[in-house]
Design an enzyme around this catalytic site. Structure first.
Site, PDB file in Angstrom:
ATOM      1  N   ILE A  83       0.852  -1.194   0.000  1.00  0.00           N
ATOM      2  CA  ILE A  83       0.000   0.000   0.000  1.00  0.00           C
ATOM      3  C   ILE A  83       0.892   1.251   0.000  1.00  0.00           C
ATOM      4  O   ILE A  83       0.623   2.217  -0.716  1.00  0.00           O
ATOM      5  CB  ILE A  83      -0.971  -0.030   1.210  1.00  0.00           C
ATOM      6  CG1 ILE A  83      -1.885  -1.264   1.114  1.00  0.00           C
ATOM      7  CG2 ILE A  83      -1.803   1.245   1.257  1.00  0.00           C
ATOM      8  CD1 ILE A  83      -2.689  -1.574   2.361  1.00  0.00           C
ATOM      9  N   ILE A  91       3.250  -0.194   8.449  1.00  0.00           N
ATOM     10  CA  ILE A  91       4.138  -1.226   8.994  1.00  0.00           C
ATOM     11  C   ILE A  91       3.328  -2.220   9.806  1.00  0.00           C
ATOM     12  O   ILE A  91       2.537  -1.812  10.657  1.00  0.00           O
ATOM     13  CB  ILE A  91       5.185  -0.572   9.943  1.00  0.00           C
ATOM     14  CG1 ILE A  91       6.049   0.447   9.194  1.00  0.00           C
ATOM     15  CG2 ILE A  91       6.031  -1.634  10.623  1.00  0.00           C
ATOM     16  CD1 ILE A  91       6.953   1.259  10.115  1.00  0.00           C
ATOM     17  N   TYR A 146      -6.582  -2.220  10.575  1.00  0.00           N
ATOM     18  CA  TYR A 146      -7.585  -3.163  10.076  1.00  0.00           C
ATOM     19  C   TYR A 146      -8.681  -3.364  11.119  1.00  0.00           C
ATOM     20  O   TYR A 146      -8.435  -3.277  12.321  1.00  0.00           O
ATOM     21  CB  TYR A 146      -6.914  -4.506   9.721  1.00  0.00           C
ATOM     22  CG  TYR A 146      -7.909  -5.474   9.151  1.00  0.00           C
ATOM     23  CD1 TYR A 146      -8.637  -5.130   8.020  1.00  0.00           C
ATOM     24  CD2 TYR A 146      -8.152  -6.689   9.769  1.00  0.00           C
ATOM     25  CE1 TYR A 146      -9.603  -5.981   7.520  1.00  0.00           C
ATOM     26  CE2 TYR A 146      -9.110  -7.549   9.269  1.00  0.00           C
ATOM     27  CZ  TYR A 146      -9.832  -7.189   8.141  1.00  0.00           C
ATOM     28  OH  TYR A 146     -10.788  -8.027   7.663  1.00  0.00           O
ATOM     29  N   TYR A 200      -6.706 -13.487  12.391  1.00  0.00           N
ATOM     30  CA  TYR A 200      -5.861 -12.286  12.407  1.00  0.00           C
ATOM     31  C   TYR A 200      -4.892 -12.314  13.600  1.00  0.00           C
ATOM     32  O   TYR A 200      -3.967 -11.522  13.675  1.00  0.00           O
ATOM     33  CB  TYR A 200      -6.734 -11.033  12.424  1.00  0.00           C
ATOM     34  CG  TYR A 200      -6.090  -9.825  11.790  1.00  0.00           C
ATOM     35  CD1 TYR A 200      -5.746  -9.806  10.434  1.00  0.00           C
ATOM     36  CD2 TYR A 200      -5.824  -8.690  12.546  1.00  0.00           C
ATOM     37  CE1 TYR A 200      -5.165  -8.691   9.867  1.00  0.00           C
ATOM     38  CE2 TYR A 200      -5.247  -7.566  11.975  1.00  0.00           C
ATOM     39  CZ  TYR A 200      -4.910  -7.574  10.632  1.00  0.00           C
ATOM     40  OH  TYR A 200      -4.334  -6.466  10.074  1.00  0.00           O
ATOM     41  N   LYS A 231      -3.444  -3.821  16.400  1.00  0.00           N
ATOM     42  CA  LYS A 231      -4.161  -2.746  15.695  1.00  0.00           C
ATOM     43  C   LYS A 231      -4.997  -1.923  16.669  1.00  0.00           C
ATOM     44  O   LYS A 231      -5.131  -0.713  16.514  1.00  0.00           O
ATOM     45  CB  LYS A 231      -5.037  -3.325  14.582  1.00  0.00           C
ATOM     46  CG  LYS A 231      -4.251  -3.887  13.394  1.00  0.00           C
ATOM     47  CD  LYS A 231      -3.318  -2.857  12.777  1.00  0.00           C
ATOM     48  CE  LYS A 231      -2.781  -3.310  11.429  1.00  0.00           C
ATOM     49  NZ  LYS A 231      -1.677  -2.441  10.944  1.00  0.00           N
TER      50      LYS A 231
HETATM   51  P1  NAI Z   1       3.608  -4.993   3.154  1.00  0.00           P
HETATM   52  O1  NAI Z   1       4.108  -6.324   3.595  1.00  0.00           O
HETATM   53  O2  NAI Z   1       3.878  -4.591   1.763  1.00  0.00           O
HETATM   54  O3  NAI Z   1       4.104  -3.856   4.158  1.00  0.00           O
HETATM   55  C1  NAI Z   1       4.486  -4.077   5.507  1.00  0.00           C
HETATM   56  C2  NAI Z   1       5.776  -3.313   5.708  1.00  0.00           C
HETATM   57  O4  NAI Z   1       6.210  -3.304   7.078  1.00  0.00           O
HETATM   58  C3  NAI Z   1       6.938  -3.884   4.885  1.00  0.00           C
HETATM   59  O5  NAI Z   1       7.444  -2.900   4.009  1.00  0.00           O
HETATM   60  C4  NAI Z   1       7.948  -4.257   5.954  1.00  0.00           C
HETATM   61  O6  NAI Z   1       9.289  -4.214   5.507  1.00  0.00           O
HETATM   62  C5  NAI Z   1       7.633  -3.221   7.017  1.00  0.00           C
HETATM   63  N1  NAI Z   1       8.280  -3.511   8.304  1.00  0.00           N
HETATM   64  C6  NAI Z   1       8.250  -4.689   8.994  1.00  0.00           C
HETATM   65  N2  NAI Z   1       9.029  -4.589  10.093  1.00  0.00           N
HETATM   66  C7  NAI Z   1       9.536  -3.330  10.112  1.00  0.00           C
HETATM   67  C8  NAI Z   1      10.402  -2.619  10.993  1.00  0.00           C
HETATM   68  N3  NAI Z   1      10.911  -3.181  12.117  1.00  0.00           N
HETATM   69  N4  NAI Z   1      10.729  -1.326  10.688  1.00  0.00           N
HETATM   70  C9  NAI Z   1      10.230  -0.729   9.569  1.00  0.00           C
HETATM   71  N5  NAI Z   1       9.408  -1.353   8.715  1.00  0.00           N
HETATM   72  C10 NAI Z   1       9.067  -2.642   8.975  1.00  0.00           C
HETATM   73  O7  NAI Z   1       2.010  -5.077   3.401  1.00  0.00           O
HETATM   74  P2  NAI Z   1       0.847  -3.977   3.386  1.00  0.00           P
HETATM   75  O8  NAI Z   1      -0.409  -4.755   3.302  1.00  0.00           O
HETATM   76  O9  NAI Z   1       1.123  -2.922   2.409  1.00  0.00           O
HETATM   77  O10 NAI Z   1       0.908  -3.390   4.880  1.00  0.00           O
HETATM   78  C11 NAI Z   1       0.954  -2.031   5.184  1.00  0.00           C
HETATM   79  C12 NAI Z   1       0.052  -1.710   6.350  1.00  0.00           C
HETATM   80  O11 NAI Z   1      -1.311  -1.880   5.975  1.00  0.00           O
HETATM   81  C13 NAI Z   1       0.259  -2.582   7.594  1.00  0.00           C
HETATM   82  O12 NAI Z   1       0.118  -1.786   8.753  1.00  0.00           O
HETATM   83  C14 NAI Z   1      -0.895  -3.554   7.481  1.00  0.00           C
HETATM   84  O13 NAI Z   1      -1.241  -4.130   8.718  1.00  0.00           O
HETATM   85  C15 NAI Z   1      -1.970  -2.596   6.982  1.00  0.00           C
HETATM   86  N6  NAI Z   1      -3.163  -3.243   6.437  1.00  0.00           N
HETATM   87  C16 NAI Z   1      -3.045  -4.215   5.486  1.00  0.00           C
HETATM   88  C17 NAI Z   1      -4.157  -4.857   5.022  1.00  0.00           C
HETATM   89  C18 NAI Z   1      -4.028  -5.972   4.046  1.00  0.00           C
HETATM   90  O14 NAI Z   1      -4.976  -6.779   3.920  1.00  0.00           O
HETATM   91  N7  NAI Z   1      -2.925  -6.075   3.328  1.00  0.00           N
HETATM   92  C19 NAI Z   1      -5.519  -4.516   5.492  1.00  0.00           C
HETATM   93  C20 NAI Z   1      -5.536  -3.435   6.458  1.00  0.00           C
HETATM   94  C21 NAI Z   1      -4.391  -2.842   6.916  1.00  0.00           C
END
Ligand code: NAI
Length: 268
Positions: free
Chosen positions: A21, A94, A149, A159, A166
């Site tokens: 995202i 994150i 979420y 989850y 969250k």
């Molecule tokens: P993604 O896997 O592309 O992004 C997650 C990011 O967190 C990655 O870039 C990862 O490297 C980073 N990360 C992990 N540990 C870290 C640390 N110690 N320091 C800095 N960065 C760190 O997945 P997505 O889905 O784009 O996730 C982004 C946000 O959206 C998250 O908060 C996720 O919970 C939230 N979200 C995602 C949904 C989904 O269904 N994919 C739905 C609702 C919310």
């Protein structure tokens, strides 16, 4: 495009690959005229994909583990140097549950994993705002957004401990948002997004079935990553200056549904 972010400076956390995202937010912010720094954990940068996004958007990349105050201080100082002033917008995108990764069930987690996942997914938002606040790094009428979420409010059994993380994240947005609003006129909100096929999303057990269910339950269908980016851009723009301390559902209507016709059809 509308030049909604013309002249604005930002920091975008969490772009891992083109599904992320945060990746879409960076592309849209660039199209809307913003300049920003991209950041991710050192281990995520080793995969090298972020350089492609940096090139495309004319951005620099700074490594920071979002659980390390030292890394965050370095990030914020360097970002202000590179961008030439205070920060107008920050995206916290994150999330990671070590229990989910290691296949631990919610009812019997490893509590060291619980603590680590909580630090990465929730407390890192507090730490980020701590550094921004204490360095007086945000511009007046700036905007800070974290992604969340709906498992923070309702039960989604698979989850796991991310539901608790969250809930904690959303509470931090309100609590820190008060001080940021009072002292710097900065708004702080969370956007509660539909299930989205990304690396983090697909890690949730039963994700394929669940995303299909959410699609059928939502009158407008699931919101995509790009649509989430569009919404996030409005929250960074000057068009939403008085929106703060909110958890904003961006989910095609899912969160207010009881049942829908397509779901009922499966049971009749
Ligand atoms: P993604 O896997 O592309 O992004 C997650 C990011 O967190 C990655 O870039 C990862 O490297 C980073 N990360 C992990 N540990 C870290 C640390 N110690 N320091 C800095 N960065 C760190 O997945 P997505 O889905 O784009 O996730 C982004 C946000 O959206 C998250 O908060 C996720 O919970 C939230 N979200 C995602 C949904 C989904 O269904 N994919 C739905 C609702 C919310």
């Amino acid at each position: 495009m509308y030049n909604l972010l013309k002249g604005k400076r930002g920091i975008i956390f969490g772009a891992l690959n083109s599904q992320s995202i945060a990746w879409k937010v960076a592309e849209r912010a660039h199209e809307e005229g913003a300049e920003f720094v991209l950041t991710n954990a050192p281990i995520a940068l080793r995969m090298g994909e972020l350089n492609e996004l940096a090139q495309k958007t004319g951005s620099q990349v700074i490594a920071a583990d979002a659980t390390s105050i030292q890394d965050l201080e370095n990030l914020v100082e360097k970002s202000m140097e590179i961008l030439g002033g205070k920060i107008d917008f920050v995206l916290h995108s994150i999330g990671m549950s070590v229990n989910v990764r290691k296949g631990k069930h919610y009812t019997d987690p490893n509590y060291d994993f619980t603590t680590k996942g909580w630090d990465i997914s929730a407390v890192s938002f507090h730490k980020t705002m701590n550094v921004l606040y204490n360095k007086e790094a945000m511009s007046e009428w700036g905007s800070i957004v974290a992604l969340t979420y709906m498992a923070a409010q309702r039960v989604f059994p698979d989850y796991n401990d991310m539901a608790d993380n969250k809930a904690y994240l959303e509470s931090i947005a309100r609590s820190f948002g008060y001080f940021f609003g009072r002292d710097y006129k900065v708004r702080v909100n969370t956007i509660s997004q539909s299930p989205t096929p990304t690396t983090a999303g697909s890690g949730v057990k039963g994700f394929d079935g669940f995303i299909e269910y959410a699609e059928k339950m939502s009158p407008l269908g699931n919101a995509t990553a790009l649509e989430c980016a569009d919404y996030t851009i409005t929250m960074f723009s000057d068009l939403t200056k008085k929106v703060t301390l909110q958890n904003l559902f961006h989910d095609g209507g899912f969160s207010n549904m009881g049942v829908s016709d397509p779901v009922m059809d499966k049971f009749e």
